[in-house]
Design a protein around this motif. Structure first.
Motif, PDB file in Angstrom:
ATOM      1  N   GLU A 169       0.828  -1.208   0.000  1.00 26.82           N
ATOM      2  CA  GLU A 169       0.000   0.000   0.000  1.00 26.82           C
ATOM      3  C   GLU A 169       0.861   1.257   0.000  1.00 26.82           C
ATOM      4  OE1 GLU A 169      -0.297  -2.489   2.051  1.00 26.82           O
ATOM      5  OE2 GLU A 169      -2.210  -3.426   1.581  1.00 26.82           O
ATOM      6  N   ALA A 170       1.902   1.284   0.862  1.00 29.54           N
ATOM      7  CA  ALA A 170       2.771   2.461   0.924  1.00 29.54           C
ATOM      8  C   ALA A 170       3.525   2.661  -0.387  1.00 29.54           C
ATOM      9  CB  ALA A 170       3.765   2.320   2.086  1.00 29.54           C
ATOM     10  N   TYR A 171       3.932   1.545  -0.987  1.00 23.66           N
ATOM     11  CA  TYR A 171       4.661   1.626  -2.250  1.00 23.66           C
ATOM     12  C   TYR A 171       3.773   2.210  -3.358  1.00 23.66           C
ATOM     13  CZ  TYR A 171       6.814  -0.123  -6.544  1.00 23.66           C
ATOM     14  OH  TYR A 171       7.356  -0.228  -7.791  1.00 23.66           O
ATOM     15  N   ILE A 172       2.545   1.693  -3.473  1.00 29.57           N
ATOM     16  CA  ILE A 172       1.633   2.190  -4.506  1.00 29.57           C
ATOM     17  C   ILE A 172       1.265   3.652  -4.235  1.00 29.57           C
ATOM     18  CG2 ILE A 172      -0.676   1.919  -5.476  1.00 29.57           C
ATOM     19  CD1 ILE A 172      -0.380  -1.086  -5.023  1.00 29.57           C
ATOM     20  N   LYS A 173       1.070   3.999  -2.965  1.00 30.35           N
ATOM     21  CA  LYS A 173       0.730   5.373  -2.620  1.00 30.35           C
ATOM     22  C   LYS A 173       1.851   6.319  -3.021  1.00 30.35           C
ATOM     23  CE  LYS A 173      -1.856   8.496  -0.621  1.00 30.35           C
ATOM     24  NZ  LYS A 173      -3.125   8.915  -1.230  1.00 30.35           N
ATOM     25  N   ARG A 174       3.095   5.907  -2.836  1.00 30.27           N
ATOM     26  CA  ARG A 174       4.211   6.772  -3.203  1.00 30.27           C
ATOM     27  C   ARG A 174       4.273   6.977  -4.707  1.00 30.27           C
ATOM     28  NH1 ARG A 174      10.199   4.984  -1.730  1.00 30.27           N
ATOM     29  NH2 ARG A 174      10.138   4.058  -3.786  1.00 30.27           N
ATOM     30  N   LEU A 175       4.031   5.913  -5.483  1.00 29.72           N
ATOM     31  CA  LEU A 175       4.022   6.056  -6.938  1.00 29.72           C
ATOM     32  C   LEU A 175       2.888   6.987  -7.386  1.00 29.72           C
ATOM     33  CD1 LEU A 175       4.706   2.398  -8.143  1.00 29.72           C
ATOM     34  CD2 LEU A 175       6.329   4.219  -7.739  1.00 29.72           C
ATOM     35  N   GLY A 194       9.766   3.748  -8.355  1.00 24.75           N
ATOM     36  CA  GLY A 194       9.628   5.076  -7.787  1.00 24.75           C
ATOM     37  C   GLY A 194      10.916   5.858  -7.720  1.00 24.75           C
ATOM     38  N   ARG A 195      11.981   5.347  -8.337  1.00 23.43           N
ATOM     39  CA  ARG A 195      13.264   6.063  -8.349  1.00 23.43           C
ATOM     40  C   ARG A 195      13.357   7.049  -9.514  1.00 23.43           C
ATOM     41  NH1 ARG A 195      15.200   5.165  -3.331  1.00 23.43           N
ATOM     42  NH2 ARG A 195      14.776   3.022  -2.756  1.00 23.43           N
ATOM     43  N   GLU A 196      12.401   6.992 -10.433  1.00 23.78           N
ATOM     44  CA  GLU A 196      12.431   7.897 -11.593  1.00 23.78           C
ATOM     45  C   GLU A 196      10.998   8.194 -12.011  1.00 23.78           C
ATOM     46  OE1 GLU A 196      13.958   8.001 -16.274  1.00 23.78           O
ATOM     47  OE2 GLU A 196      14.576   6.382 -14.930  1.00 23.78           O
ATOM     48  N   ALA A 221      11.609  20.631 -15.049  1.00 28.22           N
ATOM     49  CA  ALA A 221      12.255  19.536 -14.317  1.00 28.22           C
ATOM     50  C   ALA A 221      12.693  19.991 -12.927  1.00 28.22           C
ATOM     51  CB  ALA A 221      13.459  19.011 -15.113  1.00 28.22           C
ATOM     52  N   ARG A 222      13.226  21.201 -12.844  1.00 32.21           N
ATOM     53  CA  ARG A 222      13.683  21.716 -11.544  1.00 32.21           C
ATOM     54  C   ARG A 222      12.493  21.961 -10.613  1.00 32.21           C
ATOM     55  NH1 ARG A 222      18.280  23.750  -9.612  1.00 32.21           N
ATOM     56  NH2 ARG A 222      18.217  25.283  -7.956  1.00 32.21           N
ATOM     57  N   ASP A 223      11.395  22.533 -11.166  1.00 32.72           N
ATOM     58  CA  ASP A 223      10.214  22.793 -10.331  1.00 32.72           C
ATOM     59  C   ASP A 223       9.608  21.495  -9.811  1.00 32.72           C
ATOM     60  OD1 ASP A 223      10.582  25.463 -10.772  1.00 32.72           O
ATOM     61  OD2 ASP A 223       9.084  25.618 -12.376  1.00 32.72           O
ATOM     62  N   VAL A 224       9.538  20.475 -10.662  1.00 36.91           N
ATOM     63  CA  VAL A 224       8.989  19.178 -10.232  1.00 36.91           C
ATOM     64  C   VAL A 224       9.871  18.579  -9.133  1.00 36.91           C
ATOM     65  CG1 VAL A 224       8.484  16.819 -10.961  1.00 36.91           C
ATOM     66  CG2 VAL A 224       7.837  18.727 -12.425  1.00 36.91           C
ATOM     67  N   ALA A 225      11.190  18.636  -9.329  1.00 42.83           N
ATOM     68  CA  ALA A 225      12.103  18.079  -8.321  1.00 42.83           C
ATOM     69  C   ALA A 225      11.948  18.796  -6.982  1.00 42.83           C
ATOM     70  CB  ALA A 225      13.547  18.179  -8.822  1.00 42.83           C
ATOM     71  N   LYS A 226      11.807  20.128  -7.022  1.00 43.71           N
ATOM     72  CA  LYS A 226      11.639  20.881  -5.771  1.00 43.71           C
ATOM     73  C   LYS A 226      10.335  20.508  -5.069  1.00 43.71           C
ATOM     74  CE  LYS A 226      15.321  23.445  -5.579  1.00 43.71           C
ATOM     75  NZ  LYS A 226      16.284  23.288  -4.458  1.00 43.71           N
ATOM     76  N   LYS A 227       9.271  20.362  -5.851  1.00 47.52           N
ATOM     77  CA  LYS A 227       7.980  20.014  -5.251  1.00 47.52           C
ATOM     78  C   LYS A 227       8.012  18.606  -4.665  1.00 47.52           C
ATOM     79  CE  LYS A 227       3.022  20.476  -6.087  1.00 47.52           C
ATOM     80  NZ  LYS A 227       1.965  20.840  -7.045  1.00 47.52           N
ATOM     81  N   GLU A 263       8.312  12.011   1.191  1.00 48.19           N
ATOM     82  CA  GLU A 263       9.398  11.402   1.958  1.00 48.19           C
ATOM     83  C   GLU A 263       9.773  10.100   1.274  1.00 48.19           C
ATOM     84  OE1 GLU A 263       8.310  10.900   5.980  1.00 48.19           O
ATOM     85  OE2 GLU A 263       8.114  13.048   6.416  1.00 48.19           O
ATOM     86  N   TYR A 264      11.055   9.936   0.989  1.00 51.62           N
ATOM     87  CA  TYR A 264      11.496   8.774   0.217  1.00 51.62           C
ATOM     88  C   TYR A 264      12.976   8.527   0.499  1.00 51.62           C
ATOM     89  CZ  TYR A 264      12.946  12.751  -2.590  1.00 51.62           C
ATOM     90  OH  TYR A 264      13.483  13.950  -2.996  1.00 51.62           O
TER      91      TYR A 264
END
Length: 513
Positions: A432-438, A460-462, A481-487, A493-494
């Motif tokens: 559940e936690a894995y799917i939620k993170r994706l 979930g690494r990319e 790409a920078r805005d997405v990474a910042k958000k 949490e990962y």
């Protein structure tokens, strides 16, 4: 006679002709020399005339160039003189301004001195008035200055005492609330330690059966076989409607492994009764003990640690049956040992100390199911019991920040432990936690304008983001790409890191008819 006359005539003519010929040739040669001299003289005169002409021309050109340079020089001098005059004028103006400012400052200084004198006079007058006022107040209040001060301080003390009491009550109430909150967090932490997300994966083993008839034989008459097996192993056997399978449930991984091996042996043997169950459980325990010893020796060999006490080697082997968030603790300990050794060698520290502390840093997890306390406290007690190196003990005790590290090798153990635990694929999450993170990762990417579709990949690494080429340009891709990474950094949490990959493509299709 005639011959003689002829010879004589010839001789006479020869004698006369030779001098005459020579005189003629001399005259001709002299005339040629004279002509050559005249010609040479003429050429010399012409050369002199040409040289004079060239000389005059060069002198004229030089004079013209000199005149031109003189004019340029005069113009430059004239311009520089003009600039110098302007600078002189500016300097003169600045000097005048400075003189004016100096005069103004002198005037201000004089004004300030007069004002200070007036202030001093006013101060003296105010002091006199203050003294008179105090005398009048003392007459009116029938109190001296000291008595009034004492009464005022007394009143203030009463007010401050009431305020202090109020503040103390508030602080006590807040302290009680914080204590309650901390106690709840402490209890939640204790419960979480015993019931983590991976408890389903690490507290259950499944044994396959050749057929469903075997379930009845395992249960036995009036349940005597299953009772005997549960009593001897300390593991619960769950026999339900699951086809051709028996579930072994137990919190102790060693007991669960013994029960699994014993049950598999009973199934292979076919004879299932209490005495046979007891025999197979003993054999399973011996097999598990041998496996523990072999695994401990393997860990020592792989990490290169020598001189360990045999009991510590056996405890290391027990870590084979211990997991932390799905990560095998024995493999984790070997990995930490190797990582710490590599870093110690690179930094010029003691690799032997680093690899030894890395291998033993989680030794307490082999006993934390049987003893009270954290695995760090248990590990320190065990290492002290077997007289391990004090520096190794400090590294084990400090690897979760319980105490301050005394050596750089102890700091390396902290780093290696974090690296081994947080690297991709090291530890499992619940489904559940894995799917939620994706899902969260894709939702964050889709929330930006111009995004057509996003895909969370590589566990979930990319995240790959397909953008609309008519709305997002090549330059805007970098900003996106920078805005997405910042958000992602701010809202998720990962472990490790997440790669944001933005893709923009334009496709053109046509058909040949």
């Amino acid at each position: 006679m005639n011959i003689l006359i002829i010879i004589a005539a010839v001789l006479i003519s020869f004698a006369i002709g030779v001098p005459v010929g020579m005189a003629y040739r001399k005259k001709v040669a002299e005339s040629k020399i004279q002509g050559a001299e005249n010609e040479a003289k003429r050429l010399v005169d012409l050369a002199k005339i040409e040289a004079e002409n060239l000389k005059k021309e060069e002198i004229f050109k030089a004079k013209e160039e000199i005149m031109s340079n003189r004019k340029e020089l005069d113009q430059e001098i004239k311009e520089r003189r003009g600039e110098i005059q302007k600078q002189e004028a500016r300097l003169i103006q600045k000097e005048e301004n400075l003189e004016k400012r100096s005069e103004n400052f002198e005037k201000r200084e004089q004004d300030l001195e007069r004002e200070l004198e007036e202030i001093e006079k006013q101060k003296e007058e105010i002091e006199k008035l203050h003294e008179q006022e105090i005398e009048e107040l003392q007459k009116i209040a029938s109190l001296t200055k000291e008595e009034a001060k004492a009464r005022l301080l007394s009143e203030l003390d009463k007010e401050l005492t009431a305020e202090k009491a109020s503040i103390i009550r508030e602080k006590e109430q807040k302290a009680k609330e914080d204590a309650t909150k901390n106690a709840k967090e402490l209890l939640a932490y204790a419960v979480q330690k015993c019931a983590a997300d991976h408890s389903q994966e690490t507290t259950v083993s499944i044994v396959s059966l050749p057929n469903d008839e075997m379930k009845g034989r395992i249960i036995g008459r009036e349940g005597r076989n299953i009772k005997a097996l549960e009593t001897l192993t300390g593991v619960d056997l769950i026999i339900d409607d699951t086809p051709e399978a028996v579930v072994l449930s137990g919190f102790d991984p060693l007991r669960r492994e013994v029960a699994k091996i014993a049950l598999e042996k009973l199934i292979d043997d076919g004879r299932i009764h209490p005495s046979k169950i007891e025999e197979m459980v003993e054999k399973a325990k011996e097999e598990v003990d041998n496996t523990i010893k072999e695994e401990g020796e393997r860990a020592v060999l792989e990490s290169g640690v020598i001189g360990l006490h045999p009991d510590l080697v056996k405890l290391l082997g027990k870590l084979k049956y211990r997991t932390s968030y799905g990560q095998n603790v024995l493999n984790h300990s070997i990995e930490v040992s190797n990582l710490a050794r590599i870093m110690a060698e690179e930094l010029g520290l003691d690799p032997k100390l680093a690899r030894r502390a890395g291998l033993l840093h989680d030794i307490g997890k082999a006993l934390d199911h049987d003893m009270e306390g954290t695995h760090v406290e248990i590990g320190v007690e065990v290492l002290k019991k077997y007289k391990e190196n004090p520096l190794v003990i400090n590294a084990v005790e400090a690897h979760h920040g319980d105490v301050e590290p005394q050596t750089l090798e102890a700091v390396l153990i902290q780093a290696a432990d974090a690296i081994s635990a947080s690297r991709p694929g090291a530890r499992r999450e619940t489904l559940e936690a894995y799917i939620k993170r994706l899902q969260n990762l894709e939702e964050i990417a889709d929330s930006f304008d111009g995004v057509e579709k996003s895909f969370a990949i590589q566990a979930g690494r990319e995240v790959r983001i397909i953008v609309k080429p008519d709305k997002i340009s090549d330059d805007q891709m970098t900003i996106l790409a920078r805005d997405v990474a910042k958000k992602v950094e701010n809202e998720m949490e990962y472990p490790g890191q997440i790669k944001v990959n933005v893709i923009r493509e334009t496709r053109v299709a046509d058909y040949a008819k």
